[in-house]
Motif scaffolding. Structure first.
Motif, PDB file in Angstrom:
ATOM      1  N   LEU A 125       0.847  -1.193   0.000  1.00  0.00           N
ATOM      2  CA  LEU A 125       0.000   0.000   0.000  1.00  0.00           C
ATOM      3  C   LEU A 125       0.878   1.236   0.000  1.00  0.00           C
ATOM      4  N   GLY A 126       0.609   2.162  -0.940  1.00  0.00           N
ATOM      5  CA  GLY A 126       1.362   3.409  -0.997  1.00  0.00           C
ATOM      6  C   GLY A 126       0.453   4.610  -0.855  1.00  0.00           C
ATOM      7  N   ARG A 127       0.660   5.396   0.184  1.00  0.00           N
ATOM      8  CA  ARG A 127      -0.049   6.646   0.418  1.00  0.00           C
ATOM      9  C   ARG A 127       0.987   7.755   0.616  1.00  0.00           C
ATOM     10  N   PRO A 128       0.599   9.016   0.475  1.00  0.00           N
ATOM     11  CA  PRO A 128       1.581  10.092   0.642  1.00  0.00           C
ATOM     12  C   PRO A 128       2.307  10.054   1.989  1.00  0.00           C
ATOM     13  N   ASN A 129       1.591   9.639   3.043  1.00  0.00           N
ATOM     14  CA  ASN A 129       2.139   9.678   4.403  1.00  0.00           C
ATOM     15  C   ASN A 129       2.540   8.314   4.933  1.00  0.00           C
ATOM     16  N   TYR A 130       2.373   7.251   4.125  1.00  0.00           N
ATOM     17  CA  TYR A 130       2.565   5.914   4.698  1.00  0.00           C
ATOM     18  C   TYR A 130       2.764   4.909   3.574  1.00  0.00           C
ATOM     19  N   TYR A 131       3.752   4.036   3.776  1.00  0.00           N
ATOM     20  CA  TYR A 131       3.958   2.916   2.865  1.00  0.00           C
ATOM     21  C   TYR A 131       4.106   1.651   3.691  1.00  0.00           C
ATOM     22  N   THR A 132       3.553   0.561   3.196  1.00  0.00           N
ATOM     23  CA  THR A 132       3.725  -0.730   3.853  1.00  0.00           C
ATOM     24  C   THR A 132       3.739  -1.839   2.816  1.00  0.00           C
ATOM     25  N   VAL A 133       4.527  -2.868   3.101  1.00  0.00           N
ATOM     26  CA  VAL A 133       4.540  -4.070   2.288  1.00  0.00           C
ATOM     27  C   VAL A 133       4.875  -5.250   3.194  1.00  0.00           C
ATOM     28  N   LYS A 134       4.254  -6.385   2.936  1.00  0.00           N
ATOM     29  CA  LYS A 134       4.585  -7.624   3.623  1.00  0.00           C
ATOM     30  C   LYS A 134       5.227  -8.560   2.622  1.00  0.00           C
ATOM     31  N   PHE A 135       6.471  -8.933   2.902  1.00  0.00           N
ATOM     32  CA  PHE A 135       7.177  -9.855   2.030  1.00  0.00           C
ATOM     33  C   PHE A 135       6.587 -11.257   2.138  1.00  0.00           C
ATOM     34  N   ASP A 136       6.864 -12.048   1.128  1.00  0.00           N
ATOM     35  CA  ASP A 136       6.424 -13.440   1.158  1.00  0.00           C
ATOM     36  C   ASP A 136       7.059 -14.209   2.314  1.00  0.00           C
ATOM     37  N   ASN A 137       8.227 -13.738   2.790  1.00  0.00           N
ATOM     38  CA  ASN A 137       8.891 -14.414   3.916  1.00  0.00           C
ATOM     39  C   ASN A 137       8.327 -14.025   5.278  1.00  0.00           C
ATOM     40  N   GLY A 138       7.302 -13.172   5.299  1.00  0.00           N
ATOM     41  CA  GLY A 138       6.635 -12.820   6.538  1.00  0.00           C
ATOM     42  C   GLY A 138       7.043 -11.501   7.155  1.00  0.00           C
ATOM     43  N   ILE A 139       8.114 -10.865   6.681  1.00  0.00           N
ATOM     44  CA  ILE A 139       8.534  -9.568   7.221  1.00  0.00           C
ATOM     45  C   ILE A 139       7.598  -8.479   6.716  1.00  0.00           C
ATOM     46  N   TYR A 309      -6.521  13.525  -7.182  1.00  0.00           N
ATOM     47  CA  TYR A 309      -5.725  13.676  -5.962  1.00  0.00           C
ATOM     48  C   TYR A 309      -4.381  12.964  -6.060  1.00  0.00           C
ATOM     49  N   SER A 310      -4.287  11.903  -6.857  1.00  0.00           N
ATOM     50  CA  SER A 310      -2.979  11.301  -7.093  1.00  0.00           C
ATOM     51  C   SER A 310      -2.078  12.277  -7.843  1.00  0.00           C
ATOM     52  N   CYS A 311      -2.648  12.999  -8.819  1.00  0.00           N
ATOM     53  CA  CYS A 311      -1.877  14.016  -9.538  1.00  0.00           C
ATOM     54  C   CYS A 311      -1.558  15.215  -8.653  1.00  0.00           C
ATOM     55  N   LEU A 312      -2.506  15.616  -7.813  1.00  0.00           N
ATOM     56  CA  LEU A 312      -2.252  16.757  -6.930  1.00  0.00           C
ATOM     57  C   LEU A 312      -1.143  16.435  -5.937  1.00  0.00           C
ATOM     58  N   TYR A 313      -1.093  15.196  -5.469  1.00  0.00           N
ATOM     59  CA  TYR A 313       0.016  14.758  -4.602  1.00  0.00           C
ATOM     60  C   TYR A 313       1.348  14.919  -5.329  1.00  0.00           C
ATOM     61  N   ARG A 314       1.439  14.423  -6.561  1.00  0.00           N
ATOM     62  CA  ARG A 314       2.710  14.520  -7.285  1.00  0.00           C
ATOM     63  C   ARG A 314       3.067  15.969  -7.620  1.00  0.00           C
ATOM     64  N   SER A 315       2.054  16.819  -7.774  1.00  0.00           N
ATOM     65  CA  SER A 315       2.303  18.239  -8.045  1.00  0.00           C
ATOM     66  C   SER A 315       2.949  18.943  -6.865  1.00  0.00           C
ATOM     67  N   ASN A 316       2.894  18.322  -5.692  1.00  0.00           N
ATOM     68  CA  ASN A 316       3.406  18.948  -4.469  1.00  0.00           C
ATOM     69  C   ASN A 316       4.624  18.238  -3.897  1.00  0.00           C
ATOM     70  N   LEU A 317       5.358  17.518  -4.746  1.00  0.00           N
ATOM     71  CA  LEU A 317       6.604  16.873  -4.318  1.00  0.00           C
ATOM     72  C   LEU A 317       7.838  17.676  -4.706  1.00  0.00           C
TER      73      LEU A 317
END
Length: 766
Positions: A125-139, A309-317
């Motif tokens: 999951l990718g959001r402007p304020n937060y990213y998370t991923v669960k690997f196949d190995n459980g991490i 809003y995805s474009c507006l996010y990138r416009s503010n990086l």
């Protein structure tokens, strides 16, 4: 009394609804993976899922490619190799000041070319304020960011030993492990475009909340591990840590380009009070909702809202804040231009060729105070480096062509951002326009002598000569306009003639701007479908339209409004054939133009992106309305395939944001925004001064793209544009939309937006 109670209840309900609207989480609509399904041969954005605060000094991202690879995150990849600090504004220039984290379970593997963990996008999951991923190995890896720091949480399975790799990336690095403090300190200096690299350092400090079960240093050249060693220095040095099995580890880190002490101070100020990741995540969500909430759109489809809003996010990086804050909160910065430290603001990581057309005109609406800081920062660059910036990363690269820093300054001035010295800006620009710098094509001017002496840049002496001539003429108009506005008669006269140099490359017989030899003859043979040579990243069809400041003058070259509009029509209607010509083979821009299936219209690159708005200068604004909606609906979305080409530092995203509102700045340097066709039934822009400008489109739908009538603050809108002042003062722009064009509305020359030929003719009449 019953009536009073009813009214009171209604008021409470209304207040509650307003509060709910204000608290709505707009970050839920943002997909930071938009445009990541890209590769060397085809760009759907060439983006990566950046988690960052608006305009932050550092972004953070997962990395699927090897260290140093410009394509740092490919959506088709099934492994992640690290989570890194990033500043990358384009895969074509790679990155700088990078260091990465990578969690492992079971076996320690420090070699960056061998390590990696499998993952699935369904666990990401990718959001402007937060990213998370669960690997196949459980991490599970999670992180949230501040302007100059990051907060990680690594959750390990209980099935094996828990390791964390700190990677110093591709350049020199220095690492110190302090087990007692549960801390790592160090620096990296990987970069390509720091003008004084001998003292460039990205200092970092990392604070952990769990003790180290084991630790050591490793180096990437010889792939050696030094167990229990606490210090290491050299090329590609890093560290490894071991935690107890099943650990949940938090790591808070911050960076500084100035001193290690500043990195520690920043860590304390930006992350010191955050006891858990949720605190950092919530603060980031609040900040992003404030920024995204500056434009509230209503009534559109979920897909359109997500794209907006995805474009507006990138416009503010971009551009990136390259300054840091002292203990008392005052800004100062390490200069990547001369290697010294100065008080004040600095911004970097932006190629103006990509962004002067859309991203800066949007940022002038949303962040005028920051824009004023930026204008002064550019003048500081001139003092420190001897040249204005054109593409900074973080020092000057000289990339692309044109001298578009003057466009930024003229546009800011035209929109009332006037806290910089225009005379200093003009002096700096004159130096830029009459010299060639030591770096790329946009550091000073390639072919500047011929441009001033002959009125054009000659080909084949200078490849990209048509692009250069047209954009130099526009930039000279920007200088003319700024000089005229601030009363500098000298520079007004210097640039008054040069701004019409575009005429010198016009070939009436073919109806194209063409490369011209030193002797004045046009270069032969001529093929309007041939890419490259006289044209930068395009062909003759794309560069007919690069007369941003004098569309009426361009119309006169065609002979009539009808001929002009017919030529625009033909761009969309002719075949999408590609002749690679000077490139010797297909490049990704060619592939993207063909994939769009819109004739020779190549929205995937900047030069033609304003073309559809030009109908509104020639009495056919309904065609602008039709084609703008076609471009938005056919070429943009919020998915990994979200863009029709390189997104380029918010440039392509800002085009969408402005166009979805129903406006676009064809001529940066004026205060005008040309009317298109809004996507949403309602959009509310909150200006920085607190005033609200509301754009309503009654009856709007995917079919009802044509404006039937328009009112600005209750008065009939007889122009095909509004002004920055209209928005800044607050008010309402109201359209009635329909499924068939109103071919009688705003078709006169009086309705047309600014052209310098028209403006000068009007002055002579007075």
């Amino acid at each position: 009394m019953k009536t009073i109670r009813f009214i009171s209840t209604s008021l409470l309900l209304m207040i509650g609804l307003v509060a709910f609207a204000q608290q709505k989480d707009l970050t839920q609509y943002v997909n930071t993976l938009q445009g990541t399904h890209s590769n060397f041969g085809l760009s759907h954005g060439n983006t990566f899922p950046a988690t960052a605060m608006p305009f932050a000094q550092h972004m953070w991202t997962p990395q699927t490619g090897p260290n140093g690879e410009g394509f740092k995150y490919l959506y088709d990849a099934d492994e992640i190799r690290g989570f890194g600090q990033s500043h990358q504004c384009s895969p074509w220039v790679s990155d700088y000041a990078v260091y990465t984290f990578f969690p492992e379970v079971g076996t320690l593997q420090v070699d960056p070319d061998k390590r990696g963990a499998k993952f699935s996008h369904k666990n990401e999951l990718g959001r402007p304020n937060y990213y998370t991923v669960k690997f196949d190995n459980g991490i599970r890896t999670e992180f949230s960011t501040t302007e100059r720091g990051v907060h990680f949480r690594f959750t390990y399975p209980k099935t094996g030993d828990a390791y964390l790799i700190i990677d110093g990336y591709t350049g020199m690095s220095d690492i110190t492990i302090d087990p007692e403090k549960k801390q790592i300190r160090g620096w990296v200096n990987n970069q390509r475009f720091v003008n004084h690299s001998e003292n460039f350092r990205n200092y970092f400090v990392i604070q952990f909340d769990q003790k180290f079960e084991d630790y050591g240093i490793w180096e990437g050249e010889g792939k050696q591990i030094f167990a229990k060693q606490t210090t290491g220095s050299g090329k590609r040095y890093g560290a490894y840590l071991k935690f107890k099995k099943g650990a949940k580890v938090q790591a808070k880190a911050a960076s500084s380009y100035i001193t290690p002490e500043q990195a520690a101070l920043t860590l304390k100020k930006e992350l010191g009070a955050d006891k858990n990741l949720e605190a950092t995540k919530a603060r980031g969500q609040k900040v992003w909702n404030e920024v995204l909430g500056r434009i509230v759109v209503e009534g559109g489809s979920l897909e359109d809202t997500q794209t907006f809003y995805s474009c507006l996010y990138r416009s503010n990086l971009f551009s990136r804040k390259f300054y840091e804050l002292k203990e008392d909160g005052t800004p100062y910065y390490y200069s990547p231009y001369d290697g010294n430290v100065y008080d004040g603001y600095m911004f970097t990581d932006n190629g103006f060729w990509d962004t002067f057309r859309s991203q800066f005109p949007l940022t002038n609406i949303l962040h005028p105070t920051q824009q004023g800081q930026y204008m002064n920062a550019m003048l500081d660059v001139y003092k420190q480096f001897g040249w204005l910036p054109s593409w900074s990363f973080p020092g000057e690269t000289g990339g692309m062509c044109g001298n578009h820093s003057i466009s930024l300054m003229a546009d800011a001035w035209a929109k009332g951002i006037r806290n910089f010295d225009p005379d200093s800006a003009l002096v700096a620009y004159a130096h830029e326009a009459m010299n060639k710098g030591p770096l790329g094509g946009a550091n000073g001017r390639a072919g500047w002598k011929e441009y001033w002496q002959r009125g054009y840049v000659a080909f084949p002496e200078s490849h990209g000569s048509v692009t250069q001539t047209l954009e130099y003429a526009y930039d000279d108009w920007c200088a003319y306009q700024l000089a005229k506005s601030c009363g500098n008669k000298f520079y007004e006269q210097v640039f008054a003639k040069q701004m019409f140099n575009y005429r010198n490359l016009w070939d009436k017989e073919t109806g194209f701007f063409r490369g011209r030899l030193m002797n004045g003859n046009f270069y032969e043979p001529f093929d309007p479908l041939a890419w490259g040579g006289p044209y930068t990243e395009g062909n003759a069809w794309h560069y007919i339209w690069s007369v941003f400041h004098d569309v009426e003058g361009l119309i006169r070259l065609f002979g009539s409004d009808e001929a002009f509009c017919n030529k625009i029509d033909s761009v969309f209607s002719i075949s999408n054939d590609v002749h690679p010509a000077w490139y010797g083979g297909m490049i990704h821009e060619m592939v993207e133009m063909q994939k769009a299936e819109m004739g020779q219209y190549a929205h995937g690159n900047q030069p033609i992106q304003h073309m559809a708005y030009l109908y509104s200068y020639a009495g056919q604004p309904w065609k602008t309305q039709y084609w703008i909606r076609q471009i938005m609906s056919r070429l943009y979305n919020a998915t990994e395939d979200g863009f029709p080409g390189d997104e380029d530092q918010g440039g392509m995203s800002s085009w969408y944001v402005l166009s979805a509102l129903g406006i676009y700045a064809v001529t940066p340097g004026t205060n005008q925004y040309v009317i298109g066709s809004p996507v949403f039934p309602k959009a509310t822009i909150t200006m920085e001064n607190g005033n609200k400008f509301v754009i309503e489109a009654e009856g709007n739908s995917k079919e009802n793209v044509y404006i039937q009538s328009g009112l600005l603050n209750g008065q009939n809108l007889t122009k095909n544009y509004i002004t920055y002042d209209d928005m800044n003062k607050g008010g309402t722009l109201k359209f009635k939309m329909g499924a068939t064009p109103n071919k009688q509305r705003n078709i006169s020359k009086e309705a047309a937006p600014y052209s310098v030929s028209t403006a000068m003719r009007g002055q002579r009449r007075r």
